[in-house]
Design an enzyme around this catalytic site. Structure first.
Site, PDB file in Angstrom:
ATOM      1  N   LYS A 207       0.808  -1.219   0.000  1.00 58.03           N
ATOM      2  CA  LYS A 207       0.000   0.000   0.000  1.00 58.03           C
ATOM      3  C   LYS A 207       0.842   1.270   0.000  1.00 58.03           C
ATOM      4  O   LYS A 207       0.352   2.331  -0.395  1.00 58.03           O
ATOM      5  CB  LYS A 207      -0.945   0.002   1.204  1.00 58.03           C
TER       6      LYS A 207
ATOM      7  N   TYR B 246     -13.251 -13.691   2.588  1.00 57.87           N
ATOM      8  CA  TYR B 246     -12.361 -12.572   2.906  1.00 57.87           C
ATOM      9  C   TYR B 246     -12.059 -12.507   4.405  1.00 57.87           C
ATOM     10  O   TYR B 246     -12.971 -12.584   5.240  1.00 57.87           O
ATOM     11  CB  TYR B 246     -12.996 -11.251   2.465  1.00 57.87           C
TER      12      TYR B 246
ATOM     13  N   TYR C  92      -4.041 -11.462   2.616  1.00 63.93           N
ATOM     14  CA  TYR C  92      -3.575 -11.225   1.247  1.00 63.93           C
ATOM     15  C   TYR C  92      -2.423 -12.147   0.851  1.00 63.93           C
ATOM     16  O   TYR C  92      -2.594 -13.040   0.025  1.00 63.93           O
ATOM     17  CB  TYR C  92      -3.165  -9.758   1.078  1.00 63.93           C
TER      18      TYR C  92
END
Length: 344
Positions: free
Chosen positions: A60, A274, A300
């Site tokens: 990120k 998720y 992730y």
């Protein structure tokens, strides 16, 4: 490559018009993993974007370079962002804001049901508090437009108080500035090594996956990029990526140069959903740690490695292939998922 461009680098020349905040200190390492290569029967390489260097690292930081750059140009003193309770993105945004002398408002969405106190207070949440961020809550986990709207309403309140807020949005209808960060990552990888047979990369919001894919294609590379789904099934994720590609082309004012055939998604490691850890992800996290001494996160990078293993075992990535795994970081979330990763 987009039609009408005389050189491959012209797309990247257009990117120079977008301000960057300088959060990335330099290229991240590209390393061979010998023991996993022998274990999986491939030539395994890892792009260490867990080492982007700020606030715990991770992918990120590359995306936030552009959002914080835009915020700086607008004279912002506060950034607002939304994500899951254990979001690496919001933790990274808090670190980026601190680095740039801004305040961060982090909105946590209730995306993962049934989690207890450890999940809601440790890991990324703990780091966000250490970084001086303010928190707000959003009760739904599958309402991107509503979550973005809640941020805008909070931004309006801050503006009325004399603050200068900047919203980093999540929904597809917004400019995909973060995607540019992974176009840079693709350029960086090709400068380090340009002969990979396949790439595996996590695919969630689509910014990292599409940015990397678009960067490769803009520079003439045809290497397949396998997006490992972490939030939605393969078909839904492919549709999302197509929309991101369209909006990226519009952002750069060109025709989209990423074809539907370029978009490859796999959801074999997605279950049970998720932010939840299934046996494939648990085994993948432990295999990476016990074999190479590297940590993956449950949401992730762990799912991505599990998906890569499936691609190798199914023959979709053939034995002996030179494969790049993009490590997007996220290890702070391990502490919040301790009961899932190492169940007693």
């Amino acid at each position: 490559m987009a039609e009408g461009f005389e050189t491959m680098n012209q797309i990247f020349d257009k990117m120079a018009a977008f301000p960057r905040s300088g959060l990335m200190g330099g290229p991240t390492p590209l390393e061979p993993l010998q023991r996993l290569s022998e274990h999986l029967g491939i030539e395994f390489w890892i792009k260490r974007d867990d080492l982007t260097g700020l606030g715990g690292g991770g992918n990120k930081i590359r995306q936030l370079e552009y959002y914080l750059g835009a915020a700086q140009v607008e004279g912002a003193d506060t950034i607002l962002i939304t994500g899951a309770v254990q979001s690496n993105y919001v933790r990274s945004a808090a670190a980026a804001a601190a680095k740039c002398g801004m305040k961060a408002v982090l909105q946590l969405e209730d995306r993962v049901p049934g989690k207890g106190v450890i999940y809601r207070s440790s890991g990324n949440v703990l780091l966000g508090r250490l970084l001086g961020a303010d928190y707000m809550q959003y009760p739904e986990g599958e309402d991107e437009a509503g979550a973005d709207q809640a941020l805008r309403e909070r931004a309006a309140e801050l503006q009325a108080q004399g603050r200068a807020p900047y919203v980093i949005p999540l929904g597809l209808r917004n400019k995909p500035l973060g995607t540019l960060g992974y176009m840079n990552a693709a350029q960086e990888v090709l400068a380090q090594r340009d002969d990979f047979d396949a790439v595996a990369i996590p695919s969630g919001s689509g910014a990292t996956h599409m940015g990397f894919l678009a960067g490769l294609r803009a520079l003439g590379s045809t290497t397949p990029v396998h997006g490992i789904c972490v939030r939605r099934d393969a078909a839904a994720q492919a549709d999302r990526l197509q929309e991101v590609a369209t909006r990226l082309a519009a952002l750069l004012e060109v025709e989209s140069w990423v074809t539907q055939g370029d978009i490859q998604t796999s959801d074999t490691a997605l279950a049970p959903g998720y932010g939840r850890v299934g046996p494939k992800t648990r085994d993948a996290i432990r295999l990476m740690a016990e074999t190479e001494g590297l940590f993956l996160d449950p949401v992730y990078s762990g799912k991505c490695f599990a998906g890569l293993i499936d691609l190798v075992e199914s023959g979709k990535i053939t034995a002996g292939s030179r494969v790049l795994f993009v490590h997007t970081g996220g290890f702070p979330a391990l502490f919040a998922y301790q009961d899932d990763v190492l169940p007693l």
